[in-house]
Enzyme design. Structure first.
Site, PDB file in Angstrom:
ATOM      1  N   GLU A 163       0.846  -1.204   0.000  1.00 49.14           N
ATOM      2  CA  GLU A 163       0.000   0.000   0.000  1.00 49.14           C
ATOM      3  C   GLU A 163       0.879   1.252   0.000  1.00 49.14           C
ATOM      4  OE1 GLU A 163      -2.402   1.608  -0.712  1.00 49.14           O
ATOM      5  OE2 GLU A 163      -4.028   1.522   0.748  1.00 49.14           O
ATOM      6  N   ASP A 164       0.358   2.341  -0.506  1.00 45.71           N
ATOM      7  CA  ASP A 164       1.154   3.575  -0.553  1.00 45.71           C
ATOM      8  C   ASP A 164       1.240   4.274   0.795  1.00 45.71           C
ATOM      9  OD1 ASP A 164      -1.556   4.299  -0.611  1.00 45.71           O
ATOM     10  OD2 ASP A 164      -1.394   5.631  -2.334  1.00 45.71           O
TER      11      ASP A 164
ATOM     12  N   ARG B  46       1.147  11.760  -9.752  1.00 49.26           N
ATOM     13  CA  ARG B  46       1.651  10.412  -9.465  1.00 49.26           C
ATOM     14  C   ARG B  46       3.042  10.198 -10.059  1.00 49.26           C
ATOM     15  NH1 ARG B  46      -2.721   7.335  -7.478  1.00 49.26           N
ATOM     16  NH2 ARG B  46      -4.720   7.788  -8.445  1.00 49.26           N
TER      17      ARG B  46
ATOM     18  N   PHE C 120      -0.499  16.782   3.346  1.00 49.24           N
ATOM     19  CA  PHE C 120      -0.948  16.036   2.175  1.00 49.24           C
ATOM     20  C   PHE C 120       0.202  15.932   1.174  1.00 49.24           C
ATOM     21  CE2 PHE C 120      -3.201  14.896  -1.650  1.00 49.24           C
ATOM     22  CZ  PHE C 120      -4.056  13.915  -1.154  1.00 49.24           C
TER      23      PHE C 120
ATOM     24  N   ASP D 142      -3.361   6.415   6.353  1.00 50.82           N
ATOM     25  CA  ASP D 142      -3.742   7.727   6.853  1.00 50.82           C
ATOM     26  C   ASP D 142      -4.757   7.497   7.988  1.00 50.82           C
ATOM     27  OD1 ASP D 142      -3.944  10.515   6.877  1.00 50.82           O
ATOM     28  OD2 ASP D 142      -5.419  10.582   5.274  1.00 50.82           O
TER      29      ASP D 142
HETATM   30  P1  IMP Z   1      -7.008   6.047   4.668  1.00 55.84           P
HETATM   31  O1  IMP Z   1      -8.178   5.172   4.372  1.00 55.84           O
HETATM   32  O2  IMP Z   1      -7.430   7.365   5.280  1.00 55.84           O
HETATM   33  O3  IMP Z   1      -5.933   5.375   5.487  1.00 55.84           O
HETATM   34  O4  IMP Z   1      -6.398   6.484   3.289  1.00 55.84           O
HETATM   35  C1  IMP Z   1      -5.645   5.652   2.527  1.00 55.84           C
HETATM   36  C2  IMP Z   1      -5.630   6.103   1.089  1.00 55.84           C
HETATM   37  O5  IMP Z   1      -5.841   7.504   0.954  1.00 55.84           O
HETATM   38  C3  IMP Z   1      -4.262   5.836   0.516  1.00 55.84           C
HETATM   39  O6  IMP Z   1      -4.221   4.577  -0.085  1.00 55.84           O
HETATM   40  C4  IMP Z   1      -4.081   6.968  -0.455  1.00 55.84           C
HETATM   41  O7  IMP Z   1      -4.544   6.593  -1.729  1.00 55.84           O
HETATM   42  C5  IMP Z   1      -4.934   8.102   0.075  1.00 55.84           C
HETATM   43  N1  IMP Z   1      -4.125   9.110   0.829  1.00 55.84           N
HETATM   44  C6  IMP Z   1      -4.067   9.293   2.155  1.00 55.84           C
HETATM   45  N2  IMP Z   1      -3.233  10.291   2.494  1.00 55.84           N
HETATM   46  C7  IMP Z   1      -2.757  10.766   1.330  1.00 55.84           C
HETATM   47  C8  IMP Z   1      -1.822  11.827   0.998  1.00 55.84           C
HETATM   48  O8  IMP Z   1      -1.226  12.525   1.842  1.00 55.84           O
HETATM   49  N3  IMP Z   1      -1.605  11.997  -0.335  1.00 55.84           N
HETATM   50  C9  IMP Z   1      -2.195  11.248  -1.310  1.00 55.84           C
HETATM   51  N4  IMP Z   1      -3.058  10.262  -1.039  1.00 55.84           N
HETATM   52  C10 IMP Z   1      -3.328  10.018   0.263  1.00 55.84           C
HETATM   53 MG    MG Z   2      -5.216   7.566  -3.729  1.00 61.28          MG
END
Ligand code: IMP
Ligand code: MG
Length: 178
Positions: free
Chosen positions: A98-99, A164, A151, A102
């Protein structure tokens, strides 16, 4: 594109070094095991491509596309599967690639979803971790970098599908998304 970046958080070189370390660690931990890497599209595309080339044991790769955000900078918690895995994962060792974690909502959904398919084991490799914003507890097993509550874009991460293709990870100027 560069004019929208406030500053570089992680350089190409720093990412490369850390990804190589994670690859070596994963190769040691999974030696002799049947490992499937699951890339979460699209954000983890670059991480998957680089990480997998630093893994020295045989692996399968599969891909899952999900959507959680739309063109927003916050997770809604509603995750949709846009494209599912090609193959079953029952009795296989699975590593989610996963990237970023958050709020943790996306990974929570993925872990619940993939666990129900009865893998032999299920672990998480994430390039970035933003612990300040966690809403649900998530334990990652391989973690590239902990980052502050900003962000970020680049190296696969987008804002509204853009940025990207930046080779580094940068902080997006808030006026771009406000
Ligand atoms: P979560 O469900 O809030 O943990 O978000 C996870 C997904 O949100 C990641 O797989 C990203 O695609 C996107 N995301 C969360 N934070 C960022 C950020 O700082 N930049 C870009 N994408 C983000
Ligand atoms: Mg995303």
């Amino acid at each position: 594109m560069l004019e929208d970046i406030d500053r570089v958080l992680l350089t190409e070189e720093e990412i490369k070094e850390r990804v190589a370390e994670l690859g070596a660690e994963i190769s040691r931990d999974y030696a002799g095991k049947d490992l499937v890497l699951i890339c979460i599209l699209k954000g983890a595309l670059h991480f998957m491509a680089d990480l997998s080339r630093h893994i020295s044991i045989p692996v399968d790769m599969d891909f899952m596309a999900i959507s959680s955000y739309g063109a927003s900078t916050k997770s809604s918690g509603e995750v949709r599967i846009l494209q599912d895995l090609d193959a079953p994962i029952a009795n296989r060792h699975v590593l989610i690639v996963e990237d970023i974690v958050d709020s943790g909502l996306t990974l929570k959904y993925l872990v619940d979803n993939l666990s129900s398919r009865r893998p032999a084991s299920l672990k998480i490799a994430t390039l970035l971790d933003k612990p300040a914003r966690r809403v649900v507890p998530i334990t990652t097993d391989y973690n590239g970098f902990q980052i502050p509550d900003e962000f970020v874009v680049g190296y696969g991460l987008d804002y509204a599908e853009k940025y990207r293709n930046l080779p580094f990870i940068g902080i997006l100027k808030p006026e771009v998304y406000k």
